[in-house]
Write an enzyme that holds these catalytic residues in place. Structure first.
Site, PDB file in Angstrom:
ATOM      1  N   ARG A  19       3.379  -3.994  -4.284  1.00  0.00           N
ATOM      2  CA  ARG A  19       2.819  -3.281  -3.144  1.00  0.00           C
ATOM      3  C   ARG A  19       1.344  -2.994  -3.400  1.00  0.00           C
ATOM      4  NH1 ARG A  19       5.310  -0.342   0.726  1.00  0.00           N
ATOM      5  NH2 ARG A  19       3.191  -0.582   1.445  1.00  0.00           N
TER       6      ARG A  19
ATOM      7  N   ARG B 268      -6.583 -16.822   2.172  1.00  0.00           N
ATOM      8  CA  ARG B 268      -6.760 -18.284   2.157  1.00  0.00           C
ATOM      9  C   ARG B 268      -8.161 -18.645   1.659  1.00  0.00           C
ATOM     10  NH1 ARG B 268      -3.647 -17.959   6.754  1.00  0.00           N
ATOM     11  NH2 ARG B 268      -5.434 -18.005   8.160  1.00  0.00           N
TER      12      ARG B 268
ATOM     13  N   CYS C 187       0.789 -11.700   8.959  1.00  0.00           N
ATOM     14  CA  CYS C 187       0.159 -10.410   9.231  1.00  0.00           C
ATOM     15  C   CYS C 187       0.920  -9.735  10.368  1.00  0.00           C
ATOM     16  CB  CYS C 187      -1.299 -10.583   9.660  1.00  0.00           C
ATOM     17  SG  CYS C 187      -2.382 -11.270   8.403  1.00  0.00           S
TER      18      CYS C 187
ATOM     19  N   GLU D 271       1.387  -2.251  11.319  1.00  0.00           N
ATOM     20  CA  GLU D 271       2.142  -1.183  10.664  1.00  0.00           C
ATOM     21  C   GLU D 271       2.694  -0.264  11.751  1.00  0.00           C
ATOM     22  OE1 GLU D 271       3.850   0.703   7.521  1.00  0.00           O
ATOM     23  OE2 GLU D 271       2.620  -1.093   7.352  1.00  0.00           O
TER      24      GLU D 271
ATOM     25  N   ARG E  20      -2.270  -3.028   4.260  1.00  0.00           N
ATOM     26  CA  ARG E  20      -1.193  -3.037   3.262  1.00  0.00           C
ATOM     27  C   ARG E  20      -0.783  -4.474   2.956  1.00  0.00           C
ATOM     28  NH1 ARG E  20       0.029   1.369   6.661  1.00  0.00           N
ATOM     29  NH2 ARG E  20       0.650   3.280   5.603  1.00  0.00           N
TER      30      ARG E  20
ATOM     31  N   TYR F 196      -3.231   0.875  -5.158  1.00  0.00           N
ATOM     32  CA  TYR F 196      -3.646   1.643  -3.983  1.00  0.00           C
ATOM     33  C   TYR F 196      -5.087   2.074  -4.198  1.00  0.00           C
ATOM     34  CZ  TYR F 196       1.140   1.564  -2.475  1.00  0.00           C
ATOM     35  OH  TYR F 196       2.365   1.133  -2.047  1.00  0.00           O
TER      36      TYR F 196
ATOM     37  N   ARG G 146       0.835   6.660  -1.636  1.00  0.00           N
ATOM     38  CA  ARG G 146       1.789   6.630  -2.750  1.00  0.00           C
ATOM     39  C   ARG G 146       1.151   7.214  -4.011  1.00  0.00           C
ATOM     40  NH1 ARG G 146       6.502   3.511  -2.632  1.00  0.00           N
ATOM     41  NH2 ARG G 146       6.872   4.802  -4.469  1.00  0.00           N
TER      42      ARG G 146
END
Length: 120
Positions: free
Chosen positions: A7, A63, A74, A77, A89, A107, A115
């Site tokens: 993540r 890419r 993609c 959220e 994210r 993060y 988080r």
């Protein structure tokens, strides 16, 4: 070889192609470096952005970084009231012998608030 999820998230202040590109490059570079990943070991990547970001696709940035054969998507959220804005994210799937405990989730910037248990 197991597939592990990594993540990561970062933030931008403005909905601009330049900021989204720069933040995405920084995030992906940090994930690769901290987890010692070779691009050939990346199984897939799923990016999400908050609804306020639409100036660039994070997958296009990946890419441009050489992830030519990596399957990527993609998406938006969830738009939860009161949630942070300007967030990019990633859920990166990687073929690795590392255990889940050895994976380093990344993060950056304002996204550390998402988080705090994984930041450090």
């Amino acid at each position: 070889m197991p597939v592990r999820g990594i993540r990561g998230a970062t933030s931008v202040e403005n909905n601009s192609r330049e900021e989204i590109s720069q933040a995405t490059r920084e995030l992906l570079s940090m994930i690769i470096e901290k987890n010692e990943i070779c691009s050939k070991d990346i199984a897939s990547a799923f990016f999400t952005v908050t609804k306020d970001l639409n100036a660039e696709f994070p997958a296009r940035v990946a890419r441009e970084m050489g992830w030519q054969t990596v399957p990527m998507m993609c998406g938006w959220e969830m738009d939860v009231p009161g949630a942070l804005k300007g967030i990019i994210r990633i859920m990166l799937h990687v073929n690795t012998e590392k255990s889940q405990k050895e994976i380093k989730h990344i993060y950056l910037k304002e996204a550390v608030k998402l988080r705090p248990d994984l930041v450090g």
